[in-house]
Design a protein around this motif. Sequence first.
Motif, PDB file in Angstrom:
ATOM      1  N   PRO A  49       0.831  -1.214   0.000  1.00 38.18           N
ATOM      2  CA  PRO A  49       0.000   0.000   0.000  1.00 38.18           C
ATOM      3  C   PRO A  49       0.866   1.265   0.000  1.00 38.18           C
ATOM      4  CG  PRO A  49      -0.840  -1.582   1.589  1.00 38.18           C
ATOM      5  CD  PRO A  49       0.485  -2.118   1.117  1.00 38.18           C
ATOM      6  N   TYR A  50       0.410   2.264  -0.692  1.00 40.01           N
ATOM      7  CA  TYR A  50       1.111   3.539  -0.800  1.00 40.01           C
ATOM      8  C   TYR A  50       1.381   4.130   0.578  1.00 40.01           C
ATOM      9  CZ  TYR A  50       1.891   8.450  -2.151  1.00 40.01           C
ATOM     10  OH  TYR A  50       2.412   9.715  -2.326  1.00 40.01           O
ATOM     11  N   ASP A  51       2.648   4.417   0.847  1.00 44.64           N
ATOM     12  CA  ASP A  51       3.043   5.012   2.123  1.00 44.64           C
ATOM     13  C   ASP A  51       4.210   5.951   1.865  1.00 44.64           C
ATOM     14  OD1 ASP A  51       3.047   4.934   5.247  1.00 44.64           O
ATOM     15  OD2 ASP A  51       5.131   4.563   4.665  1.00 44.64           O
ATOM     16  N   VAL A  52       4.012   7.228   2.131  1.00 50.11           N
ATOM     17  CA  VAL A  52       4.991   8.252   1.780  1.00 50.11           C
ATOM     18  C   VAL A  52       6.350   7.986   2.401  1.00 50.11           C
ATOM     19  CG1 VAL A  52       5.595  10.680   2.098  1.00 50.11           C
ATOM     20  CG2 VAL A  52       3.314  10.055   1.274  1.00 50.11           C
ATOM     21  N   ALA A  53       6.390   7.743   3.709  1.00 54.10           N
ATOM     22  CA  ALA A  53       7.660   7.555   4.408  1.00 54.10           C
ATOM     23  C   ALA A  53       8.439   6.375   3.835  1.00 54.10           C
ATOM     24  CB  ALA A  53       7.414   7.345   5.901  1.00 54.10           C
ATOM     25  N   THR A  54       7.726   5.299   3.517  1.00 55.17           N
ATOM     26  CA  THR A  54       8.382   4.111   2.962  1.00 55.17           C
ATOM     27  C   THR A  54       8.939   4.394   1.575  1.00 55.17           C
ATOM     28  OG1 THR A  54       6.881   2.680   4.205  1.00 55.17           O
ATOM     29  CG2 THR A  54       8.085   1.679   2.387  1.00 55.17           C
ATOM     30  N   LEU A  55       8.159   5.052   0.732  1.00 55.29           N
ATOM     31  CA  LEU A  55       8.613   5.332  -0.632  1.00 55.29           C
ATOM     32  C   LEU A  55       9.839   6.231  -0.646  1.00 55.29           C
ATOM     33  CD1 LEU A  55       5.697   4.245  -1.368  1.00 55.29           C
ATOM     34  CD2 LEU A  55       5.855   5.762  -3.334  1.00 55.29           C
ATOM     35  N   LEU A  56       9.864   7.231   0.201  1.00 52.60           N
ATOM     36  CA  LEU A  56      10.999   8.149   0.230  1.00 52.60           C
ATOM     37  C   LEU A  56      12.298   7.448   0.610  1.00 52.60           C
ATOM     38  CD1 LEU A  56       9.353  11.258   1.964  1.00 52.60           C
ATOM     39  CD2 LEU A  56      10.151  11.146  -0.407  1.00 52.60           C
ATOM     40  N   GLN A  57      12.177   6.292   1.267  1.00 49.11           N
ATOM     41  CA  GLN A  57      13.361   5.601   1.769  1.00 49.11           C
ATOM     42  C   GLN A  57      13.615   4.245   1.106  1.00 49.11           C
ATOM     43  OE1 GLN A  57      13.740   6.274   6.328  1.00 49.11           O
ATOM     44  NE2 GLN A  57      11.546   6.414   5.910  1.00 49.11           N
ATOM     45  N   THR A  58      12.915   3.953   0.014  1.00 49.75           N
ATOM     46  CA  THR A  58      13.063   2.656  -0.643  1.00 49.75           C
ATOM     47  C   THR A  58      13.842   2.783  -1.941  1.00 49.75           C
ATOM     48  OG1 THR A  58      10.940   1.907   0.270  1.00 49.75           O
ATOM     49  CG2 THR A  58      11.842   0.659  -1.573  1.00 49.75           C
ATOM     50  N   PRO A  59      15.074   2.264  -1.999  1.00 51.42           N
ATOM     51  CA  PRO A  59      15.850   2.301  -3.239  1.00 51.42           C
ATOM     52  C   PRO A  59      15.161   1.496  -4.345  1.00 51.42           C
ATOM     53  CG  PRO A  59      17.245   1.772  -1.351  1.00 51.42           C
ATOM     54  CD  PRO A  59      15.823   1.651  -0.889  1.00 51.42           C
ATOM     55  N   TYR A  60      15.474   1.844  -5.578  1.00 50.84           N
ATOM     56  CA  TYR A  60      14.895   1.125  -6.708  1.00 50.84           C
ATOM     57  C   TYR A  60      15.987   0.502  -7.562  1.00 50.84           C
ATOM     58  CZ  TYR A  60      15.935   5.625  -8.976  1.00 50.84           C
ATOM     59  OH  TYR A  60      16.544   6.765  -9.428  1.00 50.84           O
ATOM     60  N   VAL A  61      15.571  -0.390  -8.447  1.00 50.36           N
ATOM     61  CA  VAL A  61      16.509  -1.030  -9.374  1.00 50.36           C
ATOM     62  C   VAL A  61      16.183  -0.579 -10.791  1.00 50.36           C
ATOM     63  CG1 VAL A  61      16.879  -3.036  -7.905  1.00 50.36           C
ATOM     64  CG2 VAL A  61      15.017  -3.069  -9.588  1.00 50.36           C
ATOM     65  N   ILE A  62      17.212  -0.530 -11.637  1.00 46.95           N
ATOM     66  CA  ILE A  62      16.994  -0.072 -13.011  1.00 46.95           C
ATOM     67  C   ILE A  62      17.330  -1.131 -14.055  1.00 46.95           C
ATOM     68  CG2 ILE A  62      17.408   2.345 -12.387  1.00 46.95           C
ATOM     69  CD1 ILE A  62      20.206   2.048 -13.616  1.00 46.95           C
ATOM     70  N   ASP A  63      17.935  -2.234 -13.624  1.00 51.18           N
ATOM     71  CA  ASP A  63      18.410  -3.203 -14.608  1.00 51.18           C
ATOM     72  C   ASP A  63      17.611  -4.500 -14.636  1.00 51.18           C
ATOM     73  OD1 ASP A  63      19.254  -4.018 -12.139  1.00 51.18           O
ATOM     74  OD2 ASP A  63      21.322  -4.451 -12.727  1.00 51.18           O
ATOM     75  N   HIS A  64      16.543  -4.577 -13.862  1.00 54.28           N
ATOM     76  CA  HIS A  64      15.648  -5.739 -13.942  1.00 54.28           C
ATOM     77  C   HIS A  64      14.284  -5.354 -13.386  1.00 54.28           C
ATOM     78  CE1 HIS A  64      16.187  -6.519  -9.587  1.00 54.28           C
ATOM     79  NE2 HIS A  64      17.471  -6.315  -9.795  1.00 54.28           N
ATOM     80  N   PHE A  65      13.319  -6.257 -13.520  1.00 53.21           N
ATOM     81  CA  PHE A  65      11.972  -5.962 -13.040  1.00 53.21           C
ATOM     82  C   PHE A  65      12.003  -5.616 -11.550  1.00 53.21           C
ATOM     83  CE2 PHE A  65       9.943  -8.932 -16.447  1.00 53.21           C
ATOM     84  CZ  PHE A  65      10.187  -7.968 -17.415  1.00 53.21           C
ATOM     85  N   GLN A  66      11.033  -4.829 -11.133  1.00 50.78           N
ATOM     86  CA  GLN A  66      11.006  -4.342  -9.758  1.00 50.78           C
ATOM     87  C   GLN A  66      10.751  -5.467  -8.748  1.00 50.78           C
ATOM     88  OE1 GLN A  66      11.790  -0.942  -9.202  1.00 50.78           O
ATOM     89  NE2 GLN A  66      12.305  -1.369 -11.341  1.00 50.78           N
ATOM     90  N   GLU A  67      11.311  -5.287  -7.564  1.00 50.17           N
ATOM     91  CA  GLU A  67      11.117  -6.263  -6.486  1.00 50.17           C
ATOM     92  C   GLU A  67       9.871  -5.963  -5.677  1.00 50.17           C
ATOM     93  OE1 GLU A  67      14.750  -5.940  -4.351  1.00 50.17           O
ATOM     94  OE2 GLU A  67      15.966  -6.792  -5.978  1.00 50.17           O
ATOM     95  N   GLN A  68       9.371  -4.714  -5.772  1.00 53.60           N
ATOM     96  CA  GLN A  68       8.127  -4.351  -5.107  1.00 53.60           C
ATOM     97  C   GLN A  68       7.444  -3.234  -5.894  1.00 53.60           C
ATOM     98  OE1 GLN A  68      10.977  -3.831  -2.412  1.00 53.60           O
ATOM     99  NE2 GLN A  68      11.586  -2.381  -3.989  1.00 53.60           N
ATOM    100  N   TYR A  69       6.134  -3.190  -5.768  1.00 52.11           N
ATOM    101  CA  TYR A  69       5.325  -2.136  -6.362  1.00 52.11           C
ATOM    102  C   TYR A  69       4.460  -1.536  -5.258  1.00 52.11           C
ATOM    103  CZ  TYR A  69       6.640  -4.449 -10.726  1.00 52.11           C
ATOM    104  OH  TYR A  69       7.346  -5.016 -11.759  1.00 52.11           O
ATOM    105  N   PHE A  70       4.208  -0.236  -5.364  1.00 50.55           N
ATOM    106  CA  PHE A  70       3.376   0.437  -4.381  1.00 50.55           C
ATOM    107  C   PHE A  70       2.028   0.775  -5.014  1.00 50.55           C
ATOM    108  CE2 PHE A  70       7.596   0.775  -2.759  1.00 50.55           C
ATOM    109  CZ  PHE A  70       7.448   0.697  -1.376  1.00 50.55           C
ATOM    110  N   VAL A  71       0.966   0.582  -4.246  1.00 46.96           N
ATOM    111  CA  VAL A  71      -0.395   0.636  -4.775  1.00 46.96           C
ATOM    112  C   VAL A  71      -1.161   1.812  -4.177  1.00 46.96           C
ATOM    113  CG1 VAL A  71      -2.540  -0.648  -5.104  1.00 46.96           C
ATOM    114  CG2 VAL A  71      -0.349  -1.885  -4.957  1.00 46.96           C
ATOM    115  N   ILE A  72      -1.648   2.716  -5.016  1.00 43.68           N
ATOM    116  CA  ILE A  72      -2.499   3.806  -4.552  1.00 43.68           C
ATOM    117  C   ILE A  72      -3.965   3.398  -4.666  1.00 43.68           C
ATOM    118  CG2 ILE A  72      -0.807   5.589  -5.139  1.00 43.68           C
ATOM    119  CD1 ILE A  72      -2.497   6.216  -7.644  1.00 43.68           C
ATOM    120  N   ASP A  73      -4.809   4.059  -3.867  1.00 45.22           N
ATOM    121  CA  ASP A  73      -6.251   3.805  -3.923  1.00 45.22           C
ATOM    122  C   ASP A  73      -6.920   4.658  -4.989  1.00 45.22           C
ATOM    123  OD1 ASP A  73      -6.118   1.982  -1.775  1.00 45.22           O
ATOM    124  OD2 ASP A  73      -6.273   3.608  -0.312  1.00 45.22           O
ATOM    125  N   SER A  74      -6.310   5.796  -5.300  1.00 49.79           N
ATOM    126  CA  SER A  74      -6.885   6.712  -6.290  1.00 49.79           C
ATOM    127  C   SER A  74      -5.854   7.776  -6.642  1.00 49.79           C
ATOM    128  CB  SER A  74      -8.146   7.395  -5.737  1.00 49.79           C
ATOM    129  OG  SER A  74      -7.805   8.265  -4.651  1.00 49.79           O
TER     130      SER A  74
END
Length: 256
Positions: A200-225
């Motif tokens: 679930p979409y969470d601002v604090a978590t997203l601001l602190q979660t590194p991402y990857v660019i060379d393969h499919f994502q390990e996690q996705y964040f879901v908004i309600d709207s």
Amino acid sequence: MNQAYNKYTPDDQAVWKLLFERQMAQLPGRASQAYMDGIVATGFPNSAIPNFDKDLNPRLLPLTGWRVVAVPGLIGNREFFELMADRQFPATTWLRTRDQLDYIQEPDMFHDTFGHVPVLTNQHFCNFLAALSWIALNHVDHEEAIQMIAQLYWYTVEFGLIQEKDESGKLALRIYGGGILSSPGETVYALESDIPKRIPYDVATLLQTPYVIDHFQEQYFVIDSYEQLYHSVPEIEAKLEELLAVSSEQRTVISK
């Protein structure tokens, strides 16, 4: 810069058509309704590379006040966020070749336009983009702040999922992130694979979660709207300031 539309070759046009038709066969029932509506509203051509000034902007501008502007490729943070804060979406003008159909190292025009422009017909999403860009401009010379904003941008604008009602009225996951919508492999993987986490979409978590660019994502964040996304802007600003203050205090303690 100018798109220089007349420089696209017949093979460029054929590659665009192939990319477009391949993705459009995958997206119904997987892409957000706002995206599918946006494909129609912007009059996206399926047989020709979109002409920014003749095809896209005359349709997009009256809908949300946004327009597409041509850029040569990846641009600096300040220029990128200045354009977005001014409701101008930067899109590169180069298109991948036939041997790059499934993977490119940096975004091309298909990613920038097909992946992102249709959702720019949603006003709440557009307002979120502009507001986030103003926050970024306030911190544009602060590397740590820009990194945190980039992480939130990545997991929303590029690789975001949304909960929407399907034809039966039940909630289902749909895609609104342009990085997924322009990728045939990740379109299926993001929704149907058991490997990635869907959080679930969470601002604090997203601001602190590194991402990857060379393969499919390990996690996705879901908004309600899309409204939730836009209404989270004050929280983004406040949480960013809080995290930066904590980081500064920690550096001060270490330096003593």
